[in-house]
Every structure is written in C-alpha cells, then in structure tokens.
Design a protein around this motif. Structure first.
Motif, PDB file in Angstrom:
ATOM      1  N   LEU A   1       0.826  -1.205   0.000  1.00 35.83           N
ATOM      2  CA  LEU A   1       0.000   0.000   0.000  1.00 35.83           C
ATOM      3  C   LEU A   1       0.864   1.260   0.000  1.00 35.83           C
ATOM      4  CD1 LEU A   1      -2.694  -1.160   2.556  1.00 35.83           C
ATOM      5  CD2 LEU A   1      -3.124  -0.616   0.164  1.00 35.83           C
TER       6      LEU A   1
ATOM      7  N   GLN B   1       2.274   2.279  -3.281  1.00 32.25           N
ATOM      8  CA  GLN B   1       1.304   2.879  -4.189  1.00 32.25           C
ATOM      9  C   GLN B   1       0.732   4.181  -3.626  1.00 32.25           C
ATOM     10  OE1 GLN B   1      -1.427   0.230  -6.067  1.00 32.25           O
ATOM     11  NE2 GLN B   1      -0.019  -1.486  -5.953  1.00 32.25           N
TER      12      GLN B   1
ATOM     13  N   VAL C   1      -0.763   4.758  -0.659  1.00 28.46           N
ATOM     14  CA  VAL C   1      -1.974   4.650   0.146  1.00 28.46           C
ATOM     15  C   VAL C   1      -1.565   4.291   1.576  1.00 28.46           C
ATOM     16  CG1 VAL C   1      -4.139   3.417   0.452  1.00 28.46           C
ATOM     17  CG2 VAL C   1      -3.302   3.884  -1.853  1.00 28.46           C
TER      18      VAL C   1
ATOM     19  N   ASP D   1      -4.551  -4.991  -4.230  1.00 28.22           N
ATOM     20  CA  ASP D   1      -4.621  -4.363  -5.550  1.00 28.22           C
ATOM     21  C   ASP D   1      -6.024  -3.844  -5.841  1.00 28.22           C
ATOM     22  OD1 ASP D   1      -1.942  -4.865  -5.954  1.00 28.22           O
ATOM     23  OD2 ASP D   1      -2.268  -6.694  -7.140  1.00 28.22           O
TER      24      ASP D   1
ATOM     25  N   VAL E   1      -6.636  -0.712  -3.695  1.00 27.82           N
ATOM     26  CA  VAL E   1      -5.896   0.454  -4.174  1.00 27.82           C
ATOM     27  C   VAL E   1      -6.602   1.049  -5.390  1.00 27.82           C
ATOM     28  CG1 VAL E   1      -3.741   1.188  -5.269  1.00 27.82           C
ATOM     29  CG2 VAL E   1      -3.673  -0.204  -3.203  1.00 27.82           C
TER      30      VAL E   1
ATOM     31  N   LYS F   1      -8.170   4.792  -5.322  1.00 29.15           N
ATOM     32  CA  LYS F   1      -7.729   5.852  -6.232  1.00 29.15           C
ATOM     33  C   LYS F   1      -8.891   6.377  -7.069  1.00 29.15           C
ATOM     34  CE  LYS F   1      -2.863   4.779  -6.383  1.00 29.15           C
ATOM     35  NZ  LYS F   1      -1.693   4.480  -7.189  1.00 29.15           N
TER      36      LYS F   1
END
Length: 195
Positions: free
Chosen positions: A109, A112, A114, A137, A140, A144
């Motif tokens: 996380l 990416q 987050v 995944d 996320v 987003k």
C-alpha cells in the motif's frame, strides 16, 4: 495506694488524648467530583450480572477441564495435552502468518501511496499471499478511483461570481447600497472584503 491511682489514671488520660488526636491525624478525603458517572440500580445489576455470568462460564470451563483430566488415564491425558498444544501452536502460526501478511500488505500500500490504519489493513489481509495481493490491488484501485471522483467533484464549480457579473464591487460600494436586503446579499457574495 495513691501510686496505683496515679498509674491507673495516666493511661486513661493518654487514651483520651489519642482519641482526640486521631480525627485530626486522618487526612480528609477530597470531595468526589460531581462529574463522576453515577449508575442506577438497574445498570449496576446488569454490570454485576454480566461479570457473574462471565466468571461462572469460566469456572464451568475449568471444572469441565478438570473432570475430563480426572476421567482419563495417563495415555489419554498425554494425547489430550498434545492436541491442546497442537491447537495453540496452529493458532500462533496463524497469527504469525497474518502479522507477516499485514506487514507485506502495508508495504504494498505504501509503495502505491496509500496509507491506511491497521484496522483497514487487517480486513485486506488473509493467510494466503495471492488473495492478500488481490485484495490490496483491488482496494488500491477502488481507493484511487474514489479519490479522483472526489477531487473532480470539488473541481466542478460554477462560473466565478465576479466574472459572471462583470466588474467586482468594492467594500465602500457595498456599504453604500441603500436597500438592506440587497446590501446583505452583496456582503454574502463578497465576504472576502469583510474579513
């Protein structure tokens, strides 16, 4: 005989002095604050009932355990203890696996961009690496998309008020408006001039 009377009266005097000193020596208890929670009789009974039920269940469990052990022979006791230890070991391994997966998920996380609290990370984590990766995944991607949608919604706005009406009003012009309703409306539209 006079000595006996003197001897007898002295301890009485000392006792009287001690009893007089004891109330002064006792520290006065501070008054309890009014803000302390006060329970009604029903609430106290409910709390005590819950605690008693929990204690009773625990004691029954302990008694059942003791009865089982008393009824078993040596080999059965050894097998029972082994099974119990195996269950504990399996639970500890499971917890260890979940902790390791949690660290891995947090790293994924973070890579990416987050950052989540532990409670949300624990929802994404499973004992299997593949399902944890799939969960992370998917989260996320959804996260987003939700952030982009919220940003786009905030960026959507009407035409700026000053552009729509032509020229902007000054503070003095607004204060010089004779009609009270119109003046209030102009003040609300141009609050930045009055801060």
């Amino acid at each position: 005989m006079e000595n006996e009377q003197v001897v007898n009266t002295e301890p009485e005097l000392e006792e009287e002095q001690k009893t007089e000193e004891t109330p002064e020596e006792k520290p006065k208890e501070p008054k309890k604050e009014e803000s302390e929670k006060k329970y009604s009789d029903e609430e106290v009974n409910a709390i005590l009932s819950k605690k008693f039920a929990k204690w009773t269940a625990q004691k029954e469990k302990e008694l059942d355990e003791a009865q089982k052990l008393a009824e078993m022979d040596a080999q059965q006791k050894a097998e029972y203890e082994r099974d119990k230890l195996e269950k504990e070991l399996a639970e500890l391994k499971r917890e260890n696996t979940l902790n390791a997966m949690g660290k891995t998920a947090r790293t994924m996380l973070s890579e990416q961009g987050v950052h989540l609290p532990d409670a949300l990370v624990s929802i994404l984590v499973t004992e299997e690496a593949e399902s944890t990766k799939t969960n992370v995944d998917g989260f996320v991607q959804l996260f987003k998309e939700a952030v982009d949608a919220a940003v786009n919604e905030k960026l959507k706005s009407g035409t700026p008020k000053r552009m729509a009406g032509g020229k902007a009003m000054t503070r003095d012009e607004i204060l010089n408006i004779a009609d009270a309703k119109a003046r209030r409306k102009a003040i609300q539209e141009n609050l930045e001039l009055f801060n």
